[in-house]
Design an enzyme around this catalytic site. Sequence first.
Site, short mmCIF file in Angstrom:
data_model
loop_
_atom_site.label_atom_id
_atom_site.label_comp_id
_atom_site.label_asym_id
_atom_site.label_seq_id
_atom_site.Cartn_x
_atom_site.Cartn_y
_atom_site.Cartn_z
CG HIS A 20 -58.18 99.13 -23.84
ND1 HIS A 20 -58.80 100.13 -22.86
CD2 HIS A 20 -58.91 98.15 -24.17
CE1 HIS A 20 -60.20 99.78 -22.88
NE2 HIS A 20 -60.26 98.54 -23.49
C1 UD1 Z 1 -60.46 93.12 -24.01
C2 UD1 Z 1 -61.88 93.44 -24.42
C3 UD1 Z 1 -62.41 94.85 -24.28
C4 UD1 Z 1 -62.09 95.57 -23.11
C5 UD1 Z 1 -60.67 95.33 -22.67
C6 UD1 Z 1 -60.10 95.70 -21.30
C7 UD1 Z 1 -62.58 91.84 -26.38
C8 UD1 Z 1 -62.79 91.93 -27.77
N1 UD1 Z 1 -62.06 93.11 -25.94
O1 UD1 Z 1 -59.65 93.80 -24.77
O2 UD1 Z 1 -63.70 95.10 -24.67
O3 UD1 Z 1 -62.20 96.69 -22.86
O4 UD1 Z 1 -60.57 93.87 -22.62
O5 UD1 Z 1 -58.83 95.46 -20.96
O6 UD1 Z 1 -62.89 91.12 -25.52
N2 UD1 Z 1 -52.86 90.68 -22.31
C9 UD1 Z 1 -51.95 90.50 -21.04
N3 UD1 Z 1 -52.23 90.18 -20.09
C10 UD1 Z 1 -53.71 89.86 -19.76
C11 UD1 Z 1 -54.70 90.01 -20.91
C12 UD1 Z 1 -54.07 90.53 -22.12
O7 UD1 Z 1 -50.45 90.97 -21.36
O8 UD1 Z 1 -54.13 89.40 -18.62
C13 UD1 Z 1 -52.41 91.07 -23.59
C14 UD1 Z 1 -52.04 90.14 -24.62
O9 UD1 Z 1 -50.98 90.38 -25.28
C15 UD1 Z 1 -53.37 90.36 -25.51
C16 UD1 Z 1 -53.73 91.55 -25.32
O10 UD1 Z 1 -53.39 91.97 -24.10
O11 UD1 Z 1 -53.09 89.52 -26.70
C17 UD1 Z 1 -55.04 91.96 -25.67
O12 UD1 Z 1 -55.90 91.07 -24.78
P1 UD1 Z 1 -57.45 90.74 -25.18
O13 UD1 Z 1 -58.17 89.98 -24.01
O14 UD1 Z 1 -57.52 90.18 -26.55
O15 UD1 Z 1 -57.98 92.00 -25.49
P2 UD1 Z 1 -58.17 93.57 -24.76
O16 UD1 Z 1 -57.27 94.50 -25.52
O17 UD1 Z 1 -57.49 93.30 -23.27
#
Ligand code: UD1
Length: 385
Positions: free
Chosen positions: A212
């Site tokens: 991811h």
């Molecule tokens: C975040 C952390 C990363 C961690 C990862 C675990 C930061 C900078 N990154 O990255 O260190 O390893 O979490 O998962 O804090 N989304 C959903 N559902 C959710 C959450 C997110 O669909 O419940 C999707 C959204 O489109 C979002 C994308 O995933 O834009 C990324 O989520 P985000 O929290 O921005 O970062 P992660 O890639 O999950």
Amino acid sequence: MMRIILLAGARPNFMKIAPIIRAIEKHNISSRTNRIKATLVHSGQHYDHKMSQVFFQDLKLPRPDVYLGVGSGTHSEQIGKTMIGLEKVLLKEEADLVIVVGDVNSTLAGALAAVKSGIPVAHVEAGLRSYDKSMPEEINRLLTDAISDYLFTPSLDADDNLKKEGILAEKIFLVGNVMVDSLLHNREGIKRSQILSRLEVNPKSYALLTMHRPNNVDSGEILLRIGEAIKKISLRIPIIFPIHPRTKKNIEKFRLKRFFEDKHILFIEPLGYLDFLKLTTNARFVMTDSGGIQEETTVLKIPCLTLRDSTERPITISQGTNTLVGNKTSIIIEEATKILDNKSKKGSIPPLWDGKTAQRIVSIICQRTATGVSTLPQGRENNVG
Ligand code: UD1
């Protein structure tokens, strides 16, 4: 009564916060004088059932006292919204300490909101460095550590990193790995998980893949390189791939489904804590770009190929079962082949990864406050109520 705010926000935070809550509850049962009131705040950075609530169920975490509902967005949006929401809680609760864990955006936001309100911060999992500033997590680690008052580290390399950055030795506490507390505490629940029969797979008959990191999945070219390797490896061993929402979106965006959706690759929704660890425990090997999984595979003695060029967890390489393979197709295939040919490294468990880390953290916090020892830098003592 000491008032502590614990902040969690994203999937990898929940298994780090759960043991600390348990250790505080245990402390409160045995201590009559020095009790702790813990308030759990969920930033809402992760909000889907599969990214959040399932972990609360599996880890038997209490419902958050406060939910900030921050959600997805740019880094600045996530950090800004968390700070604004948390600041209100800090003022209302008159907190004595904020505990943040890991390296996600919520971690940095929590630490910043606390110091700006004159409240000491404890960072659990301090001192880890990949020395790759293109990773958002590296920025979060560096900044959080720079403003924290208690730096709880998982391994000696982390202590060394902090000292090199000029952080005072008296603020650094080598306590071990809090994720391992969760892993060991949940051994029975992991054993009971029915995921192998649900997926109709046998122990050691599959490899497990998670991915991811923006560095890997936000680029079509890199995703293609990894996809080619995965497809090739899956001809020798089936691959189970619980997919992160970010990765799913990007595989669709770059039209790479043909590499990941295949009869030898089981493409499934993200899993809860117990099911995921059951799959890890029984995997022939794991391929990942996650931080925590490098540690879990080391403790479980399962070979791990990390799809990155660097790691902030070098002890999983020097002592554990981890190997860095980057994102080049040929190297990933070569290292997977070594494991399939029974040439994997064996590894040992690092010191203090023993399930007692949270207990050590709570006892250090209590000792320091009971003896009136402040870890606050000069000048900040006056700000704290
Ligand atoms: C975040 C952390 C990363 C961690 C990862 C675990 C930061 C900078 N990154 O990255 O260190 O390893 O979490 O998962 O804090 N989304 C959903 N559902 C959710 C959450 C997110 O669909 O419940 C999707 C959204 O489109 C979002 C994308 O995933 O834009 C990324 O989520 P985000 O929290 O921005 O970062 P992660 O890639 O999950």
